[in-house]
Design a protein around this motif. Structure first.
Motif, PDB file in Angstrom:
ATOM      1  N   SER A 161     126.637  42.713 -26.998  1.00  0.00           N
ATOM      2  CA  SER A 161     127.147  42.327 -25.686  1.00  0.00           C
ATOM      3  C   SER A 161     127.277  40.812 -25.573  1.00  0.00           C
ATOM      4  CB  SER A 161     126.211  42.837 -24.578  1.00  0.00           C
ATOM      5  OG  SER A 161     126.143  44.246 -24.594  1.00  0.00           O
ATOM      6  N   PHE A 162     128.370  40.382 -24.930  1.00  0.00           N
ATOM      7  CA  PHE A 162     128.661  38.960 -24.742  1.00  0.00           C
ATOM      8  C   PHE A 162     129.005  38.724 -23.277  1.00  0.00           C
ATOM      9  CE2 PHE A 162     129.399  40.071 -29.105  1.00  0.00           C
ATOM     10  CZ  PHE A 162     128.834  39.021 -29.814  1.00  0.00           C
ATOM     11  N   ASP A 163     128.335  37.728 -22.675  1.00  0.00           N
ATOM     12  CA  ASP A 163     128.496  37.503 -21.239  1.00  0.00           C
ATOM     13  C   ASP A 163     128.421  36.018 -20.909  1.00  0.00           C
ATOM     14  OD1 ASP A 163     125.794  36.914 -21.553  1.00  0.00           O
ATOM     15  OD2 ASP A 163     125.097  38.754 -20.580  1.00  0.00           O
ATOM     16  N   LEU A 164     128.336  35.695 -19.612  1.00  0.00           N
ATOM     17  CA  LEU A 164     128.232  34.298 -19.201  1.00  0.00           C
ATOM     18  C   LEU A 164     126.951  33.661 -19.726  1.00  0.00           C
ATOM     19  CD1 LEU A 164     129.366  34.246 -15.439  1.00  0.00           C
ATOM     20  CD2 LEU A 164     130.613  33.352 -17.416  1.00  0.00           C
ATOM     21  N   ASP A 165     125.891  34.438 -19.786  1.00  0.00           N
ATOM     22  CA  ASP A 165     124.596  33.892 -20.160  1.00  0.00           C
ATOM     23  C   ASP A 165     124.566  33.431 -21.611  1.00  0.00           C
ATOM     24  OD1 ASP A 165     121.970  33.133 -19.850  1.00  0.00           O
ATOM     25  OD2 ASP A 165     121.153  35.134 -20.186  1.00  0.00           O
ATOM     26  N   ASN A 166     125.181  34.196 -22.519  1.00  0.00           N
ATOM     27  CA  ASN A 166     125.145  33.804 -23.936  1.00  0.00           C
ATOM     28  C   ASN A 166     126.432  33.131 -24.404  1.00  0.00           C
ATOM     29  OD1 ASN A 166     126.984  35.918 -24.397  1.00  0.00           O
ATOM     30  ND2 ASN A 166     125.410  37.341 -25.096  1.00  0.00           N
ATOM     31  N   GLY A 167     127.333  32.813 -23.473  1.00  0.00           N
ATOM     32  CA  GLY A 167     128.545  32.068 -23.810  1.00  0.00           C
ATOM     33  C   GLY A 167     129.679  32.913 -24.346  1.00  0.00           C
TER      34      GLY A 167
END
Length: 340
Positions: A287-293
């Motif tokens: 998963s990729f989101d705002l938190d991990n860029g």
């Protein structure tokens, strides 16, 4: 040597592949299965390819590319072409490849498959990447609502499918977070049937965008792949605003592309291949989101006259609240999957 082990020892060779040292990745072949929109879209496909090229340069594997035409038969043919060409790892770009990846993973247990932008679990030889496009869409909606003069925003999706709906719902929620008076006019370029049309026709995107601008829409969020290039062209001609998607599209109409909601497929595919090169057992959902860029807005260097420091501070505050869950953005994908 690797292919000999695969042929001779079958599934045991897959375990061996998962724990290869860095140098041995250079002995492998990675295949990229590209949708009908192809390379050169300056968006979804190109940013993935950029990550693959960087990984190839760093790890030394052979990279081959096959572009599909429309429909499941073409998907199956080009997948088979990649496998026949010796692809040890196949990267497939987009939800429409889920079925062919499932079938190929079952039929080829010694090959690895990376399915981008769609959740596919339950296979030991499949890695799938998913992105929080709803979070990026929320920031885009907030930005559009902060910039609009008319109070009318547009959303142009390539096709009425779940991933694009996730962008759209996030965009609408972000706009309404800023102002309940803002109206979002949603248009899908293609609603069914031929998969590629909505994402592969810049002239259609151009004409639809002109119609929206003529109706007093002054900011459009374009989530339409290659078709979105036409939306950007219309924005420049009408001197209205547009928000790009997937890759950094700000340069395509300087000052008129407010920002782009970047879906960092380049980082995702590079990281997965890097982990494989380190001998890590990589499988399952990533998963990729705002938190991990994995999802973010661009730096907006070319739209500074419109996107003021005050607006940037507001967006940074909203981003922080999303990351800390003080703002919970509806995830259309999660909602629809849980209802099944």
């Amino acid at each position: 040597m690797i292919k000999f082990l695969v042929r001779k020892y079958g599934f045991l060779a897959l375990i061996f592949l998962l724990f290869l040292p860095v140098a041995s990745l250079a002995q492998l072949t990675v295949g990229f299965l590209v949708p009908v929109s192809g390379l050169g879209d300056q968006s979804f496909n190109d940013i993935t390819y950029a990550g693959l090229v960087k990984a190839r340069n760093d790890f030394g594997f052979t990279l081959i590319v096959r572009q599909c035409q429309t429909g499941p038969l073409s998907h199956a043919i080009e997948m088979e072409n990649l496998l026949d060409s010796g692809a040890d790892i196949v990267v497939a770009n987009g939800w429409e490849f889920a079925d062919v990846v499932k079938e190929s993973a079952l039929e080829n247990p010694t090959r690895l498959f990376i399915l981008n932008d769609w959740p596919l679990t339950g296979f030991d030889n499949v890695i799938s990447t998913v992105f929080s496009q709803h979070e990026g869409g929320f920031l885009a909606g907030a930005l559009a609502a902060l910039v609009t003069k008319s109070g009318k925003l547009g959303f142009v999706g390539g096709r009425d499918i779940e991933v694009i709906r996730a962008f759209q719902l996030g965009f609408t929620e972000g706009a309404e977070y800023i102002s309940k008076d803002v109206r979002v006019v949603t248009t899908y370029l293609e609603g069914g049937g031929n998969i590629g049309i909505g994402f592969d026709d810049p002239s259609l995107g151009y004409s639809v965008a002109l119609g929206l601008y003529d109706e007093d829409v002054d900011v459009i969020f374009s989530v339409a792949g290659l078709s979105g290039n036409g939306v950007i062209r219309a924005a420049a001609e009408r001197k209205r605003y547009v928000i790009g998607v997937d890759a950094d599209q700000d340069y395509m109409a300087k000052g008129y592309v407010l920002t782009s909601v970047m879906k960092r497929l380049d980082i995702a595919v590079y990281n997965v291949l890097h982990e494989i090169s380190l001998g890590q057992a990589v499988r399952g959902l990533r998963s990729f989101d705002l938190d991990n860029g994995g999802v973010n807005l661009t730096q907006m260097l070319l739209s500074r006259e419109t996107v003021t420091d005050e607006i940037r501070r507001t967006l940074d505050e909203i981003k922080g609240k999303i990351i800390t869950k003080k703002i919970v953005v509806s995830n259309y994908l999660k909602r629809t999957h849980e209802s099944r």
